[in-house]
Design a protein around this motif. Structure first.
Motif, mmCIF file in Angstrom:
data_model
loop_
_atom_site.group_PDB
_atom_site.id
_atom_site.type_symbol
_atom_site.label_atom_id
_atom_site.label_comp_id
_atom_site.label_asym_id
_atom_site.label_seq_id
_atom_site.Cartn_x
_atom_site.Cartn_y
_atom_site.Cartn_z
ATOM 1 N N ARG A 30 4.073 4.944 -4.243
ATOM 2 C CA ARG A 30 3.366 4.167 -3.216
ATOM 3 C C ARG A 30 2.662 2.959 -3.827
ATOM 4 O O ARG A 30 2.686 1.867 -3.274
ATOM 5 N N VAL A 31 2.021 3.172 -4.945
ATOM 6 C CA VAL A 31 1.308 2.082 -5.584
ATOM 7 C C VAL A 31 2.276 0.993 -6.030
ATOM 8 O O VAL A 31 2.028 -0.202 -5.845
ATOM 9 N N ASP A 32 3.400 1.378 -6.624
ATOM 10 C CA ASP A 32 4.399 0.396 -7.034
ATOM 11 C C ASP A 32 4.917 -0.389 -5.832
ATOM 12 O O ASP A 32 5.115 -1.605 -5.897
ATOM 13 N N GLU A 33 5.133 0.313 -4.727
ATOM 14 C CA GLU A 33 5.623 -0.352 -3.513
ATOM 15 C C GLU A 33 4.579 -1.343 -2.995
ATOM 16 O O GLU A 33 4.903 -2.467 -2.598
ATOM 17 N N THR A 34 3.305 -0.939 -3.005
ATOM 18 C CA THR A 34 2.239 -1.837 -2.562
ATOM 19 C C THR A 34 2.167 -3.074 -3.439
ATOM 20 O O THR A 34 2.028 -4.203 -2.952
ATOM 21 N N ALA A 35 2.263 -2.878 -4.745
ATOM 22 C CA ALA A 35 2.193 -4.002 -5.672
ATOM 23 C C ALA A 35 3.339 -4.991 -5.435
ATOM 24 O O ALA A 35 3.127 -6.207 -5.397
ATOM 25 N N PRO A 114 -2.947 -10.811 6.360
ATOM 26 C CA PRO A 114 -2.550 -9.404 6.515
ATOM 27 C C PRO A 114 -2.499 -8.640 5.194
ATOM 28 O O PRO A 114 -2.699 -7.430 5.173
ATOM 29 N N ALA A 115 -2.253 -9.352 4.096
ATOM 30 C CA ALA A 115 -2.201 -8.663 2.799
ATOM 31 C C ALA A 115 -3.579 -8.163 2.386
ATOM 32 O O ALA A 115 -3.693 -7.164 1.676
ATOM 33 N N PHE A 116 -4.642 -8.859 2.832
ATOM 34 C CA PHE A 116 -5.983 -8.395 2.493
ATOM 35 C C PHE A 116 -6.179 -6.973 3.000
ATOM 36 O O PHE A 116 -6.630 -6.089 2.278
ATOM 37 N N ALA A 117 -5.860 -6.790 4.294
ATOM 38 C CA ALA A 117 -6.072 -5.467 4.889
ATOM 39 C C ALA A 117 -5.162 -4.423 4.246
ATOM 40 O O ALA A 117 -5.574 -3.291 3.992
ATOM 41 N N ALA A 118 -3.915 -4.800 3.958
ATOM 42 C CA ALA A 118 -2.968 -3.833 3.402
ATOM 43 C C ALA A 118 -3.406 -3.363 2.026
ATOM 44 O O ALA A 118 -3.357 -2.170 1.704
ATOM 45 N N THR A 119 -3.870 -4.285 1.198
ATOM 46 C CA THR A 119 -4.225 -3.900 -0.163
ATOM 47 C C THR A 119 -5.600 -3.268 -0.249
ATOM 48 O O THR A 119 -5.949 -2.700 -1.277
ATOM 49 N N GLN A 120 -6.387 -3.356 0.817
ATOM 50 C CA GLN A 120 -7.654 -2.642 0.822
ATOM 51 C C GLN A 120 -7.414 -1.140 0.773
ATOM 52 O O GLN A 120 -8.258 -0.365 0.332
ATOM 53 N N ALA A 121 -6.250 -0.699 1.277
ATOM 54 C CA ALA A 121 -5.939 0.733 1.289
ATOM 55 C C ALA A 121 -5.302 1.147 -0.032
ATOM 56 O O ALA A 121 -4.240 1.757 -0.066
ATOM 57 N N ALA A 122 -5.940 0.773 -1.139
ATOM 58 C CA ALA A 122 -5.429 1.161 -2.459
ATOM 59 C C ALA A 122 -5.512 2.672 -2.600
ATOM 60 O O ALA A 122 -6.424 3.311 -2.101
ATOM 61 N N TYR A 123 -4.531 3.229 -3.287
ATOM 62 C CA TYR A 123 -4.409 4.681 -3.298
ATOM 63 C C TYR A 123 -5.292 5.318 -4.352
ATOM 64 O O TYR A 123 -5.492 4.787 -5.431
ATOM 65 N N GLN A 124 -5.801 6.497 -4.009
ATOM 66 C CA GLN A 124 -6.619 7.262 -4.936
ATOM 67 C C GLN A 124 -5.714 7.872 -6.017
ATOM 68 O O GLN A 124 -4.558 8.170 -5.792
ATOM 69 N N ALA A 125 -6.271 8.069 -7.202
ATOM 70 C CA ALA A 125 -5.505 8.688 -8.284
ATOM 71 C C ALA A 125 -5.225 10.145 -7.979
ATOM 72 O O ALA A 125 -6.034 10.843 -7.380
#
Length: 558
Positions: A30-35, A114-125
Motif C-alpha cells: 500500500r505504501v509503495d502504491e501511495t508513493a 487532491p494529493a494532499f488529502a490522499a497522502t494524509q492517510a499515510a499508513y501505520q507501521a
C-alpha cells in the motif's frame, strides 16, 4: 445523492486467515502504491502547469518538488518510507504556496490538491509478531442524519483520532470506499495500547464557504479500546456502526478485536475527557471554515483563498507528540469544520521543524487596523503523558488578496516563520469600487499617519451610515498601497464592501457590477459628511490577486 441518507456499509469478504499475505507485506504494498501515485500526480502537474514557463522558473519549482518525491521514492525500509510520505503531505502545501507566479501556483494547487488529502492517510507501521492485528483496518458504517444536503456537504468525512501514550494523532479526510456499491470509510490505525482508550470524532466535510456561526458542529464520537479477551481467530479489520451525532458502536458482525468504551459520562477519568473534548458552554461566534484540502479540490469562482504556511523549531522535543493550532482573524476564531483546536491536534515530528498550513477566505477582512488585518495563531504543545503546555502566540499582519513573503514573528521565547499566498480562482472578480483616496509622502512619517487616520475615520463613518446595495449592508474596506511612486508618494484607498449572508465581506466584483455600484455610491452623497467621504466620481480599481503590499506599510500591528 440518495446514498447520503442511507447507512454507509461495507460488504465484508470472507474471514481473513493467516494464509493471507502478512500484514507487513500488505501494508508495504500500500505504501509503495501511495508513493508511486503521488509521484505521478506531481509529474502530471508539472507537465500541465509548467509547459510555458521559462527555464529558470521551471527549474526552481521542479527542483523543490523533485526533492519531495525523491525523499519517499528512495526511502529504504517500511517505516522510513511512511514517514517520508507523511513529510511530503505536510510540506507540499507550503512548497506550492512559495511559488510567486500566481497562475502557476493556482494551476499546481488545483492539480495537487487532491494529493494532499490522499497522502494524509499515510499508513501505520505493521507489527507481524504482535498477538493482535497491528495495524487494524477500521471500517466505519456511517448513517447520515444531518449532513444530507449535497449542496452543503460532500461524501467525504474528517476522521480525528487521539491515541494515548506517545503515539501521534490521526487527522485525515476520508472518501467513501466502494462508492458504486455500499460505501464505507476505512483507515488503518495502530492497535490501542493496553489499558488505554482511542478517542476521536467524525465530522462531515463541508462544501460551503466559511460562515459565521455560534452552533457547534454535528460530531460523531468514537471511543475504542482492547477487548477483555482476544477473539480466537485473527482478523485485520474491525467494523463500527455510527449514527451521525451519536457514539459509534460495534457492528453486529464485528470481529471482536476492539470494544467500545463506556459512555463518556461514566468513563474514567471523566474530568480529563470533558476538559479536552466538550465544546465551551454557551454560544460564541466563530468562522466555520473549510480546510486547505477541501478548498484545493474546488472549482472556485469570484474570490480565491489564502494559504498560510507556518514553521517553527519550538517543538523539536521527543516528549511533544502533537500541537494544537488555534487561529483567529481580527479576534474571531477560525475553526476547520467548526472544530476547536483540541479536537484537531496536528502530529509533531521531533526531529524536524513543526510545520502547518491553513487556509482563510475573505472572512471579515476590511483593513480594520489602518488598512491591515490581524491573524493570530496560538500553538499548544501536547505531551506524551497527555498534559498541555502553556499556549504560545504570534501575531501576523495581513492584507486580503495579497501575498506575504517570509516573515518572522516572536513565539514566546522562540520564533515563528510564515508566508501567505493567495490562490487565484480560474474565473476571478478583479474590480473594486473605490470612493476615496488618501495620498501621502512616504518620506514623511506624520503625513503617512494622517493618511491612515483619515482612511480609518472615513471607514468608521461608512460602516455606521446604514447604506445598502441591493439589500446588502455596505461597509468600508481600507486598502493599503501596493506600490510607491517614483516621486515617493503612495495612497490608501477606501473601497466598498458588502456583507454576505454567511458573514463574509466581499469587495471585488465583475466590471459591470462594479460600475453599477459606483453609480449607486455617487447617488448617496446627500449630506456634507457623505460628500467628504464619497468622491463625486467613485473610481474603478482593478485588483491584482497575489500582489504584495508596499514595504513598511503592513508588516506589524501594535
Amino acid at each position: 445523492m440518495r446514498a447520503l441518507g442511507l447507512a454507509m456499509v461495507v460488504a465484508l469478504s470472507a474471514p481473513l486467515a493467516f494464509a493471507q499475505p502478512a500484514p507487513g507485506a500488505r501494508q508495504g504494498a500500500r505504501v509503495d502504491e501511495t508513493a508511486m501515485r503521488l509521484a505521478r500526480q506531481v509529474d502530471q502537474a508539472e507537465r500541465a502547469c509548467l509547459s510555458s514557463t521559462t527555464t529558470t522558473q521551471r527549474t526552481s519549482i521542479t527542483g523543490r518538488l523533485q526533492a519531495l518525491t525523491d525523499g519517499f521514492l528512495n526511502a529504504l525500509g517500511f517505516e522510513r518510507k511512511v514517514e517520508a510520505i507523511r513529510g511530503a503531505a505536510r510540506t507540499m502545501p507550503a512548497e506550492l504556496a512559495r511559488i510567486e507566479n500566481d497562475a502557476i501556483r493556482t494551476c499546481m494547487t488545483r492539480y495537487l490538491g487532491p494529493a494532499f488529502a490522499a497522502t494524509q492517510a499515510a499508513y501505520q507501521a505493521a507489527d507481524t509478531t504482535a498477538p493482535y492485528p497491528q495495524p487494524i483496518d477500521l471500517q466505519i458504517r456511517l448513517q447520515r442524519r444531518h449532513s444530507t444536503d449535497p449542496a452543503r456537504f460532500s461524501h467525504n468525512v474528517r476522521l480525528l483520532l487521539q491515541p494515548s501514550g506517545r503515539r501521534s494523532p490521526v487527522n485525515v479526510t476520508l472518501a467513501p470506499q466502494d462508492p458504486g456499491g455500499l460505501p464505507y470509510y476505512q483507515y488503518p490505525i495502530a492497535y490501542p495500547d493496553a489499558q488505554a482508550a482511542l478517542r476521536g470524532t467524525i465530522v462531515a466535510e463541508r462544501k460551503e464557504d466559511a460562515a459565521l456561526s455560534s452552533s457547534p458542529p454535528v460530531r460523531t464520537d468514537i471511543c475504542l479500546q482492547r477487548p477483555a479477551a482476544y477473539p480466537p481467530q485473527r482478523r485485520e479489520y474491525e467494523v463500527l456502526e455510527c449514527v451521525e451525532g451519536g457514539q459509534c458502536q460495534r457492528a453486529r458482525d464485528s470481529t471482536g478485536w476492539l470494544q467500545v468504551c463506556r459512555p463518556v459520562a461514566e468513563a474514567a477519568p471523566a474530568r480529563v475527557w470533558r476538559a479536552a473534548w466538550q465544546p465551551p458552554e454557551g454560544p460564541r461566534q466563530r468562522w466555520v471554515a473549510p480546510s486547505v484540502q477541501s478548498l484545493s479540490t474546488r472549482e472556485s469562482e469570484g474570490v480565491g483563498y489564502t494559504i498560510f504556511s507556518l514553521t517553527t523549531d519550538a517543538f523539536r522535543r521527543p516528549d511533544v507528540v502533537a500541537v494544537e493550532v488555534e487561529v483567529t482573524a481580527n479576534g474571531v476564531p477560525v475553526e476547520e469544520e467548526g472544530l476547536a483546536p483540541q479536537l484537531r491536534p496536528v502530529a509533531n515530528q521531533p526531529d524536524e521543524p513543526f510545520g502547518y498550513s491553513f487556509a482563510v477566505q475573505m472572512l471579515g477582512f476590511t483593513g480594520a487596523y489602518a488598512g491591515c488585518d490581524l491573524v493570530e495563531v496560538g500553538l499548544t504543545a501536547v505531551l506524551a503523558d497527555g498534559r498541555r503546555e502553556p499556549q504560545r502566540r504570534a501575531r501576523m499582519s495581513y492584507v486580503a488578496l495579497r501575498d506575504v513573503p517570509t516573515r518572522r514573528e516572536a513565539l514566546g521565547g522562540d520564533e515563528l516563520a510564515w508566508t501567505a499566498s493567495y490562490i487565484t480562482p480560474a474565473r476571478e472578480w478583479r474590480h473594486i469600487t473605490e470612493v476615496q483616496s488618501y495620498i501621502y509622502d512616504t518620506r514623511n512619517a506624520a503625513a503617512a499617519e494622517r493618511a491612515r487616520e483619515r482612511a480609518a475615520a472615513d471607514k468608521q463613518w461608512l460602516d455606521g451610515a446604514g447604506f445598502t446595495y441591493q439589500g446588502q449592508r455596505i461597509v468600508g474596506v481600507v486598502r493599503p498601497p501596493r506600490t510607491i511612486q517614483p516621486n515617493g508618494s503612495a495612497a490608501f484607498g477606501l473601497a466598498v464592501g458588502l456583507i454576505q449572508p454567511n458573514g463574509q465581506v466581499r469587495f471585488t466584483f465583475s466590471e459591470g457590477e462594479t460600475r453599477r455600484m459606483m453609480a449607486h455610491m455617487a447617488s448617496l452623497r446627500q449630506t456634507p459628511r457623505a460628500r467628504q467621504v464619497i468622491h463625486a466620481e467613485p473610481f474603478l480599481f482593478q485588483a491584482r490577486g497575489g500582489a504584495r503590499t508596499a514595504p513598511g506599510v503592513c508588516e506589524r500591528i501594535g
